[in-house]
Write an enzyme that holds these catalytic residues in place. Structure first.
Site, PDB file in Angstrom:
ATOM      1  N   ASP A  92       0.684  -0.917   0.107  1.00  0.00           N
ATOM      2  CA  ASP A  92       0.080  -0.085  -0.041  1.00  0.00           C
ATOM      3  C   ASP A  92       0.533   1.347  -0.092  1.00  0.00           C
ATOM      4  O   ASP A  92       1.506   1.238   0.083  1.00  0.00           O
ATOM      5  CB  ASP A  92      -0.450  -0.522   1.173  1.00  0.00           C
ATOM      6  CG  ASP A  92      -0.216  -0.330   2.523  1.00  0.00           C
ATOM      7  OD1 ASP A  92       0.256   0.324   2.371  1.00  0.00           O
ATOM      8  OD2 ASP A  92      -0.881   0.371   3.511  1.00  0.00           O
ATOM      9  N   SER A  93       0.347   2.628  -0.116  1.00  0.00           N
ATOM     10  CA  SER A  93       1.356   3.822  -0.168  1.00  0.00           C
ATOM     11  C   SER A  93       1.379   4.444   0.990  1.00  0.00           C
ATOM     12  O   SER A  93       2.220   5.822   1.105  1.00  0.00           O
ATOM     13  CB  SER A  93       0.645   4.794  -0.970  1.00  0.00           C
ATOM     14  OG  SER A  93      -1.312   4.774  -0.548  1.00  0.00           O
ATOM     15  N   PHE A  96      -3.475   5.202   3.597  1.00  0.00           N
ATOM     16  CA  PHE A  96      -4.279   4.635   4.797  1.00  0.00           C
ATOM     17  C   PHE A  96      -4.252   4.553   6.206  1.00  0.00           C
ATOM     18  O   PHE A  96      -4.954   5.098   6.458  1.00  0.00           O
ATOM     19  CB  PHE A  96      -4.457   2.945   4.590  1.00  0.00           C
ATOM     20  CG  PHE A  96      -5.672   2.450   5.672  1.00  0.00           C
ATOM     21  CD1 PHE A  96      -7.280   3.059   5.503  1.00  0.00           C
ATOM     22  CD2 PHE A  96      -5.186   1.878   6.829  1.00  0.00           C
ATOM     23  CE1 PHE A  96      -8.412   2.573   6.017  1.00  0.00           C
ATOM     24  CE2 PHE A  96      -6.718   1.249   7.596  1.00  0.00           C
ATOM     25  CZ  PHE A  96      -8.024   1.668   6.910  1.00  0.00           C
ATOM     26  N   ASP A 168      -1.888   8.031  -1.756  1.00  0.00           N
ATOM     27  CA  ASP A 168      -3.178   8.791  -2.105  1.00  0.00           C
ATOM     28  C   ASP A 168      -4.738   9.497   0.035  1.00  0.00           C
ATOM     29  O   ASP A 168      -3.620   9.020   0.848  1.00  0.00           O
ATOM     30  CB  ASP A 168      -4.733   7.643  -1.853  1.00  0.00           C
ATOM     31  CG  ASP A 168      -4.839   6.345  -1.015  1.00  0.00           C
ATOM     32  OD1 ASP A 168      -3.938   6.468  -0.457  1.00  0.00           O
ATOM     33  OD2 ASP A 168      -5.810   5.965  -0.378  1.00  0.00           O
ATOM     34  N   GLN A 217     -10.835   7.875  -4.524  1.00  0.00           N
ATOM     35  CA  GLN A 217     -11.220   7.983  -3.272  1.00  0.00           C
ATOM     36  C   GLN A 217     -13.179   8.780  -3.696  1.00  0.00           C
ATOM     37  O   GLN A 217     -13.426   8.882  -4.362  1.00  0.00           O
ATOM     38  CB  GLN A 217     -10.313   9.055  -2.837  1.00  0.00           C
ATOM     39  CG  GLN A 217      -9.399   8.649  -2.308  1.00  0.00           C
ATOM     40  CD  GLN A 217      -9.553   7.590  -1.254  1.00  0.00           C
ATOM     41  OE1 GLN A 217     -10.596   7.304  -0.405  1.00  0.00           O
ATOM     42  NE2 GLN A 217      -8.142   6.588  -0.487  1.00  0.00           N
ATOM     43  N   GLY A 244     -10.550   4.242   0.473  1.00  0.00           N
ATOM     44  CA  GLY A 244     -11.416   5.134   1.021  1.00  0.00           C
ATOM     45  C   GLY A 244     -13.366   4.303   1.732  1.00  0.00           C
ATOM     46  O   GLY A 244     -13.944   4.844   2.133  1.00  0.00           O
ATOM     47  N   ASP A 294      -8.098  -7.191  -0.728  1.00  0.00           N
ATOM     48  CA  ASP A 294      -7.266  -7.450   1.123  1.00  0.00           C
ATOM     49  C   ASP A 294      -8.062  -7.303   1.688  1.00  0.00           C
ATOM     50  O   ASP A 294      -8.712  -6.284   2.361  1.00  0.00           O
ATOM     51  CB  ASP A 294      -5.888  -6.801   0.664  1.00  0.00           C
ATOM     52  CG  ASP A 294      -6.027  -5.418   1.082  1.00  0.00           C
ATOM     53  OD1 ASP A 294      -6.136  -4.763   2.436  1.00  0.00           O
ATOM     54  OD2 ASP A 294      -7.006  -4.936   0.140  1.00  0.00           O
ATOM     55  N   CYS A 346     -13.899 -30.158   6.128  1.00  0.00           N
ATOM     56  CA  CYS A 346     -12.772 -29.189   5.223  1.00  0.00           C
ATOM     57  C   CYS A 346     -11.332 -29.750   4.781  1.00  0.00           C
ATOM     58  O   CYS A 346     -11.160 -30.720   6.276  1.00  0.00           O
ATOM     59  CB  CYS A 346     -12.106 -28.249   6.234  1.00  0.00           C
ATOM     60  SG  CYS A 346     -10.784 -27.104   5.669  1.00  0.00           S
ATOM     61  N   CYS A 348      -7.866 -29.573   4.723  1.00  0.00           N
ATOM     62  CA  CYS A 348      -7.166 -28.259   5.122  1.00  0.00           C
ATOM     63  C   CYS A 348      -6.746 -29.750   5.885  1.00  0.00           C
ATOM     64  O   CYS A 348      -6.369 -30.154   6.484  1.00  0.00           O
ATOM     65  CB  CYS A 348      -7.520 -26.800   5.770  1.00  0.00           C
ATOM     66  SG  CYS A 348      -7.245 -27.019   7.640  1.00  0.00           S
ATOM     67  N   CYS A 351      -7.649 -29.380   9.828  1.00  0.00           N
ATOM     68  CA  CYS A 351      -8.843 -30.282   9.714  1.00  0.00           C
ATOM     69  C   CYS A 351      -9.329 -31.887   9.031  1.00  0.00           C
ATOM     70  O   CYS A 351      -9.959 -32.374  10.763  1.00  0.00           O
ATOM     71  CB  CYS A 351      -9.602 -29.792   9.388  1.00  0.00           C
ATOM     72  SG  CYS A 351     -10.185 -27.673  10.055  1.00  0.00           S
ATOM     73  N   HIS A 377      -6.218 -22.277   8.632  1.00  0.00           N
ATOM     74  CA  HIS A 377      -7.336 -23.019   8.316  1.00  0.00           C
ATOM     75  C   HIS A 377      -8.495 -21.997   7.624  1.00  0.00           C
ATOM     76  O   HIS A 377      -8.497 -21.978   7.366  1.00  0.00           O
ATOM     77  CB  HIS A 377      -7.998 -23.417   9.440  1.00  0.00           C
ATOM     78  CG  HIS A 377      -9.229 -23.627   8.942  1.00  0.00           C
ATOM     79  ND1 HIS A 377     -10.000 -24.794   8.818  1.00  0.00           N
ATOM     80  CD2 HIS A 377     -10.226 -22.496   9.303  1.00  0.00           C
ATOM     81  CE1 HIS A 377     -11.521 -24.424   8.389  1.00  0.00           C
ATOM     82  NE2 HIS A 377     -11.817 -23.152   8.958  1.00  0.00           N
TER      83      HIS A 377
HETATM   84 ZN   LIG Z   1      -9.784 -26.106   7.852  1.00  0.00          ZN
END
Ligand SMILES: [Zn+2]
Length: 398
Positions: A92-93, A96, A168, A217, A244, A294, A346, A348, A351, A377
Site C-alpha cells: 500500500d502507499s 490508509f 492517496d 477516492q 476509502g 485484501d 474441511c 485442510c 482439519c 485453516h
Molecule cells: Zn480446515
C-alpha cells in the site's frame, strides 16, 4: 507477457475471470489477498502459504518504512528475498495510515469527541496533511517523517512488491462533501506526481517489473466517486484500486460506493478493492467487476480463536450468510471435550489432523501453535471460497 488479461466475462453480471502476471507468479482472479503487514503472515512460515494456496499477499509500506527501513530491504534484494515470501506481493502507499493512525492519535474525551476529531473539515490532531504530502509520527520511536507522492513511490520501489499503490488520502468517515472533494482532488494531483516518478527509468531499483495502481477516492458521495473513477481509469496506471471504503460507513453505503464506480472501471486493467473481507461483501464486489480484495479479517480473528465453518457446497451465493453465522469460537468451554475435526468436511491439513478439543486446548493455554493452526485453516477457507467464486463465474452462475 501481458500483465493482466481477462479470460472470461460472466454473462450474468460484471464478474470476470482473469490472470495477473508478475515476476513472482501468476494470480488467478478473483483472488483474496491476505495481509502480511510487516512482511510476515503472522504465525505462518512462508512455505505454509504455498501449501494453503495463497496467490498474492499484501504488505504495509508505512510499517516497513518505520522498521526495519526501506534501505535495508533494498539491500537484501527486495521484500520477497528479505522475507522469503516468494509469491506475488502488493504494497500500500501509506495513505490508509493517514486515516487509521490519525484516529489512534486523536485524544478522545468521549466517543463523540473522538469522532469529531477525525471527521469533516478538521485535520487530524497529530498529523499534518498538506498539498505536498503527509507528516507521520512513527509508532516505533515517535519520530516524525514525511510521506510525499515521490517518497511513497521511492519507498515502494525499494521494498519491491510486484503491485504498488499510488499515494492517496483515504477520506475519513463521515466526511463532509467539501472535505471529501478536497481529499479527492489532492489524491488525483498526487497520482500524477506518482506516475511521473514511477515511470522514470532512473528511479527503477529492482530487476523485475513493478506495476502501479491508482486509487479511487471520493468518500460516500456518488458524484465524487464517479468523477474519481473516471479520472483514475484514464491515467497511465497498470491497475485501479478503490480506497476509502469500509472505514466506518454502513455495509449498504460501502456497497453503493462500489456499485457507483463499477461502470467507470477499466475493462482491461485489474481492479483491487482495499479492505474488504466478509464473504457477502466479497460476492457483492466480485459481481461489480472487482478482481482482488485484501483484508486482515481472516487472520486477525483466527488469532482470537474464531474459526470459519463455512461449507462451500451448501452456500447460496444469492443469500450469503453473515460472517458471524459461519464462525465458531474455539475458546468456548463447550469444545474442551469435542474430539471431532476442527471443521467437519474441511480438507485442510489442520482439519484433517486436529480436533476442536486440541485447538481449544492450545488457545486456552496460549500455546503459539494455536495461532498457526487457526490462521492456516481460515486462509485455506478464503482460498477455497475464491476458487469457488471463480468456478461459478466460469459457469456464468455469478
Ligand atoms: Zn480446515
Amino acid at each position: 507477457m501481458q500483465f493482466f488479461k481477462v479470460t472470461h466475462r460472466s454473462a450474468k453480471s460484471k464478474a470476470r475471470l482473469g490472470e495477473i502476471h508478475t515476476a513472482h507468479g501468476v494470480v488467478q482472479t478473483p483472488a483474496f489477498v491476505p495481509v502480511a503487514t510487516k512482511a510476515t503472515m503472522k504465525s505462518l512460515l512462508p512455505s505454509l502459504l504455498k501449501e494453503i494456496g495463497t496467490q498474492l499477499a499484501f504488505v504495509n509500506t508505512y510499517h516497513l518504512v518505520t522498521y526495519p527501513g526501506p534501505d535495508i530491504i533494498q539491500k537484501a534484494g527486495g521484500v520477497h528475498e528479505y522475507s522469503k515470501l516468494n509469491l506475488p506481493l502488493m504494497s500500500d502507499s501509506a495513505g490508509f495510515q493517514v486515516f487509521s493512525l490519525a484516529k489512534k492519535t486523536a485524544v478522545p474525551a468521549d466517543a463523540n469527541s473522538r469522532k469529531a476529531n477525525v471527521r469533516g473539515e478538521e485535520e487530524p490532531l497529530v498529523l499534518k496533511i498538506h498539498e505536498n504530502g503527509v507528516i507521520f509520527r512513527s509508532v516505533v520511536d515517535g519520530s516524525t517523517f514525511e510521506f510525499t507522492p515521490e517518497k511513497s513511490m521511492q519507498y515502494q520501489k525499494q521494498i519491491g512488491a510486484d503491485l504498488i499503490m499510488a499515494f492517496d488520502e483515504c477520506t475519513y468517515y463521515p466526511a463532509t462533501e467539501k472535505y471529501a472533494e478536497k481529499a479527492m482532488v489532492r489524491t488525483h494531483d498526487w497520482l500524477k506526481r506518482c506516475i511521473t516518478y514511477f515511470r522514470d527509468p532512473a528511479n527503477h531499483i529492482h530487476s523485475y517489473p513493478q506495476y502501479l495502481y491508482g486509487i479511487i477516492q471520493g468518500g460516500t458521495y456518488e458524484n465524487l466517486r464517479k468523477k474519481s473513477a473516471e479520472f483514475i481509469s484514464q491515467q497511465d496506471v497498470d491497475g485501479v484500486a478503490i480506497g476509502g471504503v469500509a472505514v466506518g460507513e454502513s455495509k449498504e453505503e460501502m456497497r453503493k460506493q462500489v456499485g457507483w464506480v463499477s461502470e467507470y472501471l477499466p475493462a482491461d486493467k485489474p481492479v483491487h478493492l482495499l479492505g474488504i473481507g466478509y464473504f457477502d461483501d466479497i460476492i457483492d464486489s466480485v459481481i461489480h467487476g472487482i478482481d482482488t480484495f485484501d483484508c486482515v479479517e481472516a487472520t486477525r480473528i483466527a488469532r482470537m480463536g474464531r474459526i470459519y465453518t463455512i461449507q462451500l457446497s451448501k452456500i447460496d451465493v444469492q443469500q450469503m450468510p453473515k460472517n458471524d453465522d459461519v464462525e465458531l469460537n474455539i475458546v468456548k468451554n463447550e469444545y474442551r471435550n469435542d474430539l471431532s475435526p476442527l471443521v467437519e468436511g474441511c480438507e485442510c491439513y489442520v482439519c484433517q489432523n486436529f480436533t476442536k478439543s486440541y485447538v481449544h486446548h492450545l488457545f486456552k493455554q496460549k500455546e503459539l501453535l494455536g495461532y498457526t493452526l487457526a490462521t492456516y485453516h481460515n486462509l485455506f477457507i478464503m482460498e477455497k471460497f475464491a476458487a469457488y467464486l471463480r468456478e461459478l463465474i466460469a459457469k456464468d452462475m455469478l
